[in-house]
Design an enzyme around this catalytic site. Structure first.
Site, PDB file in Angstrom:
ATOM      1  N   SER A  16       0.857  -1.192   0.000  1.00 58.66           N
ATOM      2  CA  SER A  16       0.000   0.000   0.000  1.00 58.66           C
ATOM      3  C   SER A  16       0.889   1.238   0.000  1.00 58.66           C
ATOM      4  CB  SER A  16      -0.889   0.008   1.242  1.00 58.66           C
ATOM      5  OG  SER A  16      -1.381   1.319   1.434  1.00 58.66           O
ATOM      6  N   HIS A  41      -1.021  -1.298  -4.358  1.00 53.69           N
ATOM      7  CA  HIS A  41      -2.312  -1.029  -3.704  1.00 53.69           C
ATOM      8  C   HIS A  41      -2.450   0.487  -3.488  1.00 53.69           C
ATOM      9  CE1 HIS A  41      -5.820  -2.134  -1.257  1.00 53.69           C
ATOM     10  NE2 HIS A  41      -5.441  -1.186  -0.411  1.00 53.69           N
ATOM     11  N   ASP A  43      -4.767   3.536  -2.139  1.00 47.26           N
ATOM     12  CA  ASP A  43      -5.858   3.853  -1.210  1.00 47.26           C
ATOM     13  C   ASP A  43      -6.414   5.251  -1.464  1.00 47.26           C
ATOM     14  OD1 ASP A  43      -5.999   1.498   0.547  1.00 47.26           O
ATOM     15  OD2 ASP A  43      -3.961   2.043   1.120  1.00 47.26           O
ATOM     16  N   MET A  45      -9.070   7.975  -0.434  1.00 43.50           N
ATOM     17  CA  MET A  45      -9.947   8.335   0.702  1.00 43.50           C
ATOM     18  C   MET A  45     -10.480   9.743   0.515  1.00 43.50           C
ATOM     19  SD  MET A  45      -7.702   6.906   3.887  1.00 43.50           S
ATOM     20  CE  MET A  45      -6.792   5.361   3.794  1.00 43.50           C
ATOM     21  N   HIS A  75      -8.266   0.846  -4.184  1.00 47.42           N
ATOM     22  CA  HIS A  75      -9.191   0.602  -3.074  1.00 47.42           C
ATOM     23  C   HIS A  75      -9.911   1.921  -2.794  1.00 47.42           C
ATOM     24  CE1 HIS A  75      -9.474  -0.326   1.560  1.00 47.42           C
ATOM     25  NE2 HIS A  75     -10.655  -0.184   0.994  1.00 47.42           N
ATOM     26  N   MET A  77     -12.196   4.249  -0.895  1.00 45.12           N
ATOM     27  CA  MET A  77     -12.886   4.531   0.364  1.00 45.12           C
ATOM     28  C   MET A  77     -13.547   5.892   0.171  1.00 45.12           C
ATOM     29  SD  MET A  77      -9.812   3.090   2.722  1.00 45.12           S
ATOM     30  CE  MET A  77      -8.713   3.126   1.318  1.00 45.12           C
ATOM     31  N   MET A 146     -11.234  -6.183   5.127  1.00 42.15           N
ATOM     32  CA  MET A 146     -10.462  -5.241   5.933  1.00 42.15           C
ATOM     33  C   MET A 146     -10.159  -5.890   7.282  1.00 42.15           C
ATOM     34  SD  MET A 146      -9.983  -2.602   4.112  1.00 42.15           S
ATOM     35  CE  MET A 146      -9.079  -1.659   5.349  1.00 42.15           C
ATOM     36  N   ASP A 188      -6.391  -6.645   4.085  1.00 40.00           N
ATOM     37  CA  ASP A 188      -5.805  -5.299   4.124  1.00 40.00           C
ATOM     38  C   ASP A 188      -5.879  -4.720   5.531  1.00 40.00           C
ATOM     39  OD1 ASP A 188      -4.967  -2.696   3.607  1.00 40.00           O
ATOM     40  OD2 ASP A 188      -6.675  -2.175   2.338  1.00 40.00           O
TER      41      ASP A 188
HETATM   42  C1  DX5 Z   1      -6.383   1.444   5.401  1.00 42.96           C
HETATM   43  C2  DX5 Z   1      -5.840   1.119   4.030  1.00 42.96           C
HETATM   44  C3  DX5 Z   1      -4.722   0.162   4.024  1.00 42.96           C
HETATM   45  C4  DX5 Z   1      -3.486   0.625   4.757  1.00 42.96           C
HETATM   46  C5  DX5 Z   1      -2.696  -0.571   5.156  1.00 42.96           C
HETATM   47  O1  DX5 Z   1      -7.594   2.110   5.272  1.00 42.96           O
HETATM   48  O2  DX5 Z   1      -6.858   0.587   3.221  1.00 42.96           O
HETATM   49  O3  DX5 Z   1      -4.398  -0.235   2.696  1.00 42.96           O
HETATM   50  O4  DX5 Z   1      -2.688   1.480   4.005  1.00 42.96           O
HETATM   51  O5  DX5 Z   1      -1.607  -0.123   5.897  1.00 42.96           O
HETATM   52  P1  DX5 Z   1      -0.886  -1.064   6.967  1.00 42.96           P
HETATM   53  O6  DX5 Z   1      -0.345  -2.241   6.237  1.00 42.96           O
HETATM   54  O7  DX5 Z   1       0.174  -0.171   7.523  1.00 42.96           O
HETATM   55  O8  DX5 Z   1      -1.923  -1.458   7.984  1.00 42.96           O
HETATM   56 ZN    ZN Z   2      -6.375  -0.368   1.283  1.00 44.97          ZN
END
Ligand code: DX5
Ligand code: ZN
Length: 234
Positions: A16, A41, A43, A45, A75, A77, A146, A188
């Site tokens: 990620s 990956h 993310d 948000m 991903h 969010m 998750m 994840d």
């Molecule tokens: C959280 C993200 C993850 C996060 C994982 O909302 O979706 O992808 O970056 O990070 P680690 O591996 O540090 O928990």
């Molecule tokens: Zn993620």
């Protein structure tokens, strides 16, 4: 794992980039792939579905040339979802997953993702039941569980994800036996060297790791160790 079919999908490591150095993002993507990562990956948000604000289609487009042929695993969010799908598809996403709570019409969103030429995934929060995907399995390329509440990197793995992974593995394997369709099972949040073995044993085949990889001084050694620990028990 004993319930896994003989044709189980090969394990994938998806760092990620949330934990990467954003000032040098292209270089980080290139380095982590050269170090043995399979997917990137990504993310996204929106400070609405989750209490954090990160990166969108423009950044996806910017890193795409650094990712080469590696799949960008977006991903989402964000809420709502549908309008962003074409934008991420155009920006080079290979797979787009979203949270069912963030879409009014989950089946339609899955269709839109595939119609735009991407693989489609649904993401379930720790408290969201597996039943949410039971009637859309035929539209899924990936199911993401998750193992933290979404919003931030560096959180601790929530242990109740392990029995949920076992149930998801059974559901996916049953579907594969009945239909021949293979769905990836991704996990994840809080995936580290000391727990990836039991996570693999519970049935995951695709592992997101942010802080475990980007917080280490040697990406290549860390990815190799994650792989071997996952294989030992998985
Ligand atoms: C959280 C993200 C993850 C996060 C994982 O909302 O979706 O992808 O970056 O990070 P680690 O591996 O540090 O928990
Ligand atoms: Zn993620």
């Amino acid at each position: 794992m004993s319930s896994a079919p003989n044709n189980a999908l090969p394990m994938l490591i998806a760092p990620s980039i949330l934990s990467a150095d954003f000032a040098r993002l292209g270089e980080e993507v290139k380095t982590v792939l050269a170090a043995g990562a399979d997917w990137i990956h990504f993310d996204a948000m929106d400070n609405h579905y989750v209490p954090n604000l990160t990166i969108g289609p423009m950044v996806c487009s910017a890193i795409k040339p650094y990712a080469g042929s590696a799949l960008i695993d977006v991903h989402l969010m964000v809420e709502p979802v549908d309008a962003l799908v074409p934008m991420f598809a155009k920006a080079g996403a290979g797979l787009i997953s979203f949270h069912p709570e963030a879409s009014k019409h989950v089946d339609r969103t899955l269709q839109i993702i595939r119609d735009h030429g991407c693989q489609a995934g649904v993401v379930l929060n720790p408290a969201t039941p597996l039943a949410c995907v039971e009637h859309v399995l035929d539209r899924l390329d990936l199911l993401l569980l998750m193992s933290v509440n979404p919003g931030f990197g560096g959180q601790s793995f929530i242990a109740s994800t392990l029995p949920k992974l076992r149930q998801a593995r059974a559901l996916i394997d049953r579907h594969a036996r009945e239909s021949g369709q293979r769905i990836r099972l991704e996990v994840d949040g809080g995936v580290k060297l000391d727990n990836i073995g039991e996570i693999a044993a519970a049935g995951a085949d695709t592992f997101v790791a942010g802080s475990a990889i980007f917080g280490s001084s040697d990406y290549s050694a860390t990815i190799a160790q994650l792989r071997s620990s996952a294989r030992r028990l998985g």
